[in-house]
Write a protein that holds these residues in place. Structure first.
Motif, PDB file in Angstrom:
ATOM      1  N   TRP A 224       7.282   2.994  -9.288  1.00 42.48           N
ATOM      2  CA  TRP A 224       7.197   2.429  -7.927  1.00 42.48           C
ATOM      3  C   TRP A 224       5.751   2.400  -7.417  1.00 42.48           C
ATOM      4  N   THR A 225       4.893   3.280  -7.935  1.00 38.38           N
ATOM      5  CA  THR A 225       3.482   3.207  -7.550  1.00 38.38           C
ATOM      6  C   THR A 225       2.818   2.000  -8.189  1.00 38.38           C
ATOM      7  N   PHE A 226       3.205   1.688  -9.409  1.00 44.54           N
ATOM      8  CA  PHE A 226       2.719   0.471 -10.052  1.00 44.54           C
ATOM      9  C   PHE A 226       3.143  -0.754  -9.252  1.00 44.54           C
ATOM     10  N   GLU A 227       4.392  -0.771  -8.816  1.00 44.83           N
ATOM     11  CA  GLU A 227       4.868  -1.901  -8.004  1.00 44.83           C
ATOM     12  C   GLU A 227       4.098  -1.996  -6.689  1.00 44.83           C
ATOM     13  N   ASN A 228       3.811  -0.846  -6.087  1.00 44.47           N
ATOM     14  CA  ASN A 228       3.046  -0.850  -4.844  1.00 44.47           C
ATOM     15  C   ASN A 228       1.659  -1.437  -5.054  1.00 44.47           C
ATOM     16  N   ALA A 229       1.055  -1.116  -6.197  1.00 46.59           N
ATOM     17  CA  ALA A 229      -0.258  -1.686  -6.518  1.00 46.59           C
ATOM     18  C   ALA A 229      -0.165  -3.207  -6.636  1.00 46.59           C
ATOM     19  N   LEU A 230       0.890  -3.690  -7.282  1.00 50.50           N
ATOM     20  CA  LEU A 230       1.063  -5.145  -7.421  1.00 50.50           C
ATOM     21  C   LEU A 230       1.265  -5.807  -6.062  1.00 50.50           C
ATOM     22  N   GLN A 231       2.011  -5.143  -5.173  1.00 47.21           N
ATOM     23  CA  GLN A 231       2.214  -5.693  -3.829  1.00 47.21           C
ATOM     24  C   GLN A 231       0.877  -5.784  -3.088  1.00 47.21           C
ATOM     25  N   LEU A 457      -5.180   2.911 -13.767  1.00 47.88           N
ATOM     26  CA  LEU A 457      -4.206   2.972 -12.676  1.00 47.88           C
ATOM     27  C   LEU A 457      -3.443   4.303 -12.714  1.00 47.88           C
ATOM     28  N   THR A 458      -3.285   4.879 -13.901  1.00 46.14           N
ATOM     29  CA  THR A 458      -2.626   6.183 -13.989  1.00 46.14           C
ATOM     30  C   THR A 458      -3.509   7.265 -13.382  1.00 46.14           C
ATOM     31  N   THR A 459      -2.887   8.355 -12.980  1.00 46.77           N
ATOM     32  CA  THR A 459      -3.603   9.527 -12.475  1.00 46.77           C
ATOM     33  C   THR A 459      -4.020  10.469 -13.595  1.00 46.77           C
ATOM     34  N   TYR A 460      -3.636  10.202 -14.798  1.00 46.68           N
ATOM     35  CA  TYR A 460      -3.833  11.119 -15.939  1.00 46.68           C
ATOM     36  C   TYR A 460      -5.303  11.171 -16.338  1.00 46.68           C
ATOM     37  N   THR A 461      -6.019  12.285 -16.177  1.00 46.29           N
ATOM     38  CA  THR A 461      -5.589  13.444 -15.414  1.00 46.29           C
ATOM     39  C   THR A 461      -6.542  13.634 -14.238  1.00 46.29           C
ATOM     40  N   ASN A 462      -5.942  13.913 -13.081  1.00 43.09           N
ATOM     41  CA  ASN A 462      -6.673  14.148 -11.836  1.00 43.09           C
ATOM     42  C   ASN A 462      -7.529  12.957 -11.415  1.00 43.09           C
ATOM     43  N   LEU A 463      -6.950  11.766 -11.478  1.00 43.74           N
ATOM     44  CA  LEU A 463      -7.656  10.551 -11.083  1.00 43.74           C
ATOM     45  C   LEU A 463      -6.842   9.798 -10.030  1.00 43.74           C
ATOM     46  N   ASP A 494      -3.335  11.608  -1.566  1.00 42.01           N
ATOM     47  CA  ASP A 494      -2.961  12.705  -0.659  1.00 42.01           C
ATOM     48  C   ASP A 494      -2.238  12.161   0.567  1.00 42.01           C
ATOM     49  N   ARG A 495      -2.785  11.135   1.167  1.00 42.07           N
ATOM     50  CA  ARG A 495      -2.163  10.539   2.351  1.00 42.07           C
ATOM     51  C   ARG A 495      -0.799   9.936   2.016  1.00 42.07           C
ATOM     52  N   ALA A 496      -0.736   9.285   0.846  1.00 47.07           N
ATOM     53  CA  ALA A 496       0.533   8.661   0.454  1.00 47.07           C
ATOM     54  C   ALA A 496       1.634   9.710   0.305  1.00 47.07           C
ATOM     55  N   ASN A 497       1.313  10.835  -0.316  1.00 47.96           N
ATOM     56  CA  ASN A 497       2.335  11.859  -0.547  1.00 47.96           C
ATOM     57  C   ASN A 497       2.678  12.634   0.727  1.00 47.96           C
ATOM     58  N   LYS A 498       1.685  12.861   1.604  1.00 41.10           N
ATOM     59  CA  LYS A 498       1.938  13.641   2.810  1.00 41.10           C
ATOM     60  C   LYS A 498       2.603  12.816   3.905  1.00 41.10           C
ATOM     61  N   LYS A 499       2.191  11.556   4.056  1.00 40.39           N
ATOM     62  CA  LYS A 499       2.675  10.736   5.175  1.00 40.39           C
ATOM     63  C   LYS A 499       3.535   9.563   4.726  1.00 40.39           C
ATOM     64  N   ASN A 500       3.700   9.407   3.420  1.00 43.10           N
ATOM     65  CA  ASN A 500       4.427   8.265   2.858  1.00 43.10           C
ATOM     66  C   ASN A 500       3.816   6.941   3.314  1.00 43.10           C
ATOM     67  N   GLU A 501       2.473   6.920   3.387  1.00 41.03           N
ATOM     68  CA  GLU A 501       1.719   5.711   3.728  1.00 41.03           C
ATOM     69  C   GLU A 501       0.804   5.370   2.558  1.00 41.03           C
ATOM     70  N   THR A 502       1.018   4.228   1.954  1.00 42.61           N
ATOM     71  CA  THR A 502       0.183   3.845   0.817  1.00 42.61           C
ATOM     72  C   THR A 502      -0.973   2.982   1.316  1.00 42.61           C
ATOM     73  N   VAL A 503      -2.157   3.565   1.271  1.00 40.86           N
ATOM     74  CA  VAL A 503      -3.362   2.885   1.735  1.00 40.86           C
ATOM     75  C   VAL A 503      -4.326   2.766   0.549  1.00 40.86           C
ATOM     76  N   TRP A 504      -4.629   1.530   0.186  1.00 40.83           N
ATOM     77  CA  TRP A 504      -5.610   1.274  -0.873  1.00 40.83           C
ATOM     78  C   TRP A 504      -6.966   1.030  -0.217  1.00 40.83           C
ATOM     79  N   GLU A 505      -7.957   1.828  -0.601  1.00 42.11           N
ATOM     80  CA  GLU A 505      -9.263   1.804   0.029  1.00 42.11           C
ATOM     81  C   GLU A 505     -10.314   1.237  -0.925  1.00 42.11           C
TER      82      GLU A 505
END
Length: 597
Positions: A224-231, A457-463, A494-505
């Protein structure tokens, strides 16, 4: 410990004296260094770097282990089944991974490793060169001696002039190293004993897997994070073209089947088609698309069960939604292709796994696998004759030690010869955000090209999940299709997981961050010179951007700084001269630290 394992596995009257013959060498090795870390490294365990100190002793450990295998196989005391059983048992006994992972990974590589090792007669120096790298062992005979024929005289390079503002541009998104984990489970343990976590158990507090992905953990990307990136890309970036440069499945290399890999490819292709029905995607294969990982036998390997036709023919079908029929035959043959984008631009996608040092099939014959570089020369010669520019896509950067030397040097010569034709090279694989320069063989050694190496796009590791965007000189009468600028966008995880807001900066754009006019081999070389002359500028820009982390790390020490400078100007593997005044250890160090990509 190793001696104990050998004695347990081969404790028959006929084999005891053979093990005893090795005892003296093994005892001496154990006295001098940590042989366990050598075995961990060979079997892909938690120790991913051997370190420069005692490196020769680590190589001795590898050669001693290989010598034991060769001796026991030679006198028919070690069957193929026993080899696999022994490797799995050793992996488990040394606590390299748990029993399940040890068993599954050895079975995954069984056919490939045994076929190649038998044909190499278990030569210790060859096997250690194959597994650890060029600083350990030596290559098989005639391994680095082949050359691709490059016809014609190189035209005199013409000075590059930046296109005027206001001309049409082309917006390109590069997606790479997605590593989608279909088993990702929010709330699960993100600190586990396996190579990929965020799948099982129940994590507490900051040890629990986040919904949108997890930092400080060996976790890949939720679907679903991949889909969010595509959106986000569809709504904000609105690309004209997408470069999709490989590595789709997760890093659970021990637990993958061919069916799994094809399923991942199909899902991601369908999602791209769903979100971008009117946008052409130009794909490349990554080293994780095959099963086992890195296993890309050239077309000459036709044995049932070993051939790579299952993958090539599948992507030929999947990619046909974006590519014309004339581009498809070479995909089914060997996973590469060429396509005419416009009257003035051709896009070539290479299967760079044909230079992958961990593609063991290449140790049987690595002379231009699949005739890909010979074919590339023909494509570039044709483009040069017709005044057509060429963009090259791939996965593994050809200047890294991951890429075998003969392939790397031949490719480097090709770029030198066709520097006026090749206007862009787009690679990935490292999960980091950086670039690599290439230089002419002519006396002035001017820069001939450079490779963008896109972040993952993956977080592996700590990205933080990253998206790369390019603005190219676009479709007009005198278009060059060279890059005018690039941007890197990051998800605030961090913001996405804490507030469920996906913000691409927007993390940075290259022209503004580095005070450039546009992105050419010359301007990128000038940027390298600025890094070399201004350590503070390097630290606050390149080093910060390279790792796309949520919070900056402790920084880059002197060795790290020298290694990064060397990596930037190393466009071909094993060049003995390019970094001699920077760091003699740079190339080896980067290979060891990035072995698991």
């Amino acid at each position: 410990m190793l001696l104990v394992v050998l004695c347990i596995c081969f404790s028959t009257p006929a084999s005891t004296h053979l093990v005893a013959d090795l005892a003296e060498d093994l005892a001496e090795l154990l006295d001098k260094t940590d042989a366990v870390s050598t075995i961990r490294y060979i079997l892909g365990g938690k120790t991913s770097s051997l370190g420069d100190e005692n490196f020769s002793l680590k190589c001795s450990g590898c050669e001693t282990i290989a010598k034991a295998l060769r001796t026991l196989v030679k006198v028919n005391l070690l069957s193929d089944d026993r080899i696999v059983q022994t490797i799995a048992s050793t992996c488990n006994l040394l606590n390299i991974q748990d029993k399940r992972v040890c068993s599954d990974i050895t079975n995954e590589f069984r056919d490939e490793f045994l076929t190649v090792a038998h044909r190499l007669n278990f030569n210790p120096k060859w096997l250690c060169f194959m597994i650890i790298g060029p600083s350990c062992g030596q290559p098989p005979r005639n391994f680095t001696s082949w050359n691709v024929t490059i016809p014609g005289k190189k035209p005199k390079p013409t000075p590059l002039v930046r296109p005027n503002d206001g001309l049409p541009t082309l917006k390109v998104v590069q997606l790479s190293d997605v590593h989608i984990d279909l088993q990702y489970r929010p709330g699960s343990e993100k600190d586990c004993d396996e190579p990929v976590c965020c799948r099982e158990g129940k994590g507490a507090g900051d040890k629990a897997a986040g919904f949108w992905g997890s930092l400080n953990a060996q976790c890949d990307l939720p679907l679903w994070t991949f889909e969010n990136a595509l959106q986000f890309i569809r709504e904000k970036i609105k690309p004209d073209v997408i470069f999709w440069t490989g590595d789709i499945p997760a890093h659970d290399d021990w637990n993958q089947t061919r069916e799994d890999q094809l399923h991942h490819i199909q899902i991601t292709a369908d999602l791209l088609s769903h979100y971008f029905p009117d946008t052409t995607v130009y794909p490349s294969l990554g080293n994780h698309e095959s099963a086992p990982v890195d296993s890309f036998p050239p077309p000459g390997i036709t044995t049932e069960g070993l051939s790579n036709s299952w993958l090539n023919q599948f992507v030929q079908k999947v990619w046909s939604r974006w590519l014309p029929p004339e581009s498809l035959p070479t995909i089914g043959h060997a996973g590469y292709y060429s396509v005419q984008y416009s009257e003035r631009l051709r896009i070539i996608s290479l299967n760079t796994q044909y230079c992958d040092r961990l593609n063991f099939w290449l140790y049987l014959n690595n002379t231009d696998p699949g005739n890909m570089l010979g074919w590339l020369v023909e494509e570039l010669s044709s483009a040069e004759e017709r005044g057509v520019n060429v963009i090259i896509l791939g996965h593994i950067p050809t200047g890294r030690v991951d890429c075998l030397e003969a392939f790397s040097w031949n490719y480097y010569k090709i770029i030198d010869r066709f520097e006026g034709t090749v206007v862009g090279q787009y690679m990935a694989h490292t999960h980091q955000d950086h670039f690599s320069l290439m230089y002419s063989e002519e006396p002035d050694h001017h820069p001939t090209g450079f490779q963008f190496i896109a972040p993952s796009l993956t977080t592996y590791t700590n990205l933080r999940p990253a998206i790369r965007v390019y603005t190219l000189d676009g479709d007009h009468l005198n278009s060059t299709y060279r890059p005018l600028n690039s941007e890197t966008w990051l998800l605030d995880l961090d913001r996405a997981n804490k507030k469920n807001e996906t913000v691409w900066e927007l993390e940075y754009d290259t022209v503004s961050a580095y005070n450039l006019t546009w992105l050419t081999p010359h301007t990128m070389h000038q940027l390298y010179e600025k890094f070399r002359g201004d350590r503070n500028f390097f630290d606050r820009t390149f080093w910060k951007f390279k790792n796309h982390v949520q919070q900056p790390d402790e920084g880059c020490d002197d060795e790290c700084y020298k290694n990064n400078l060397c990596e930037i100007i190393t466009g071909r593997t094993g060049d003995p001269e390019i970094c001699k005044d920077i760091s003699l250890e740079a190339q080896r160090g980067f290979f060891l630290r990035n072995k698991m990509c």
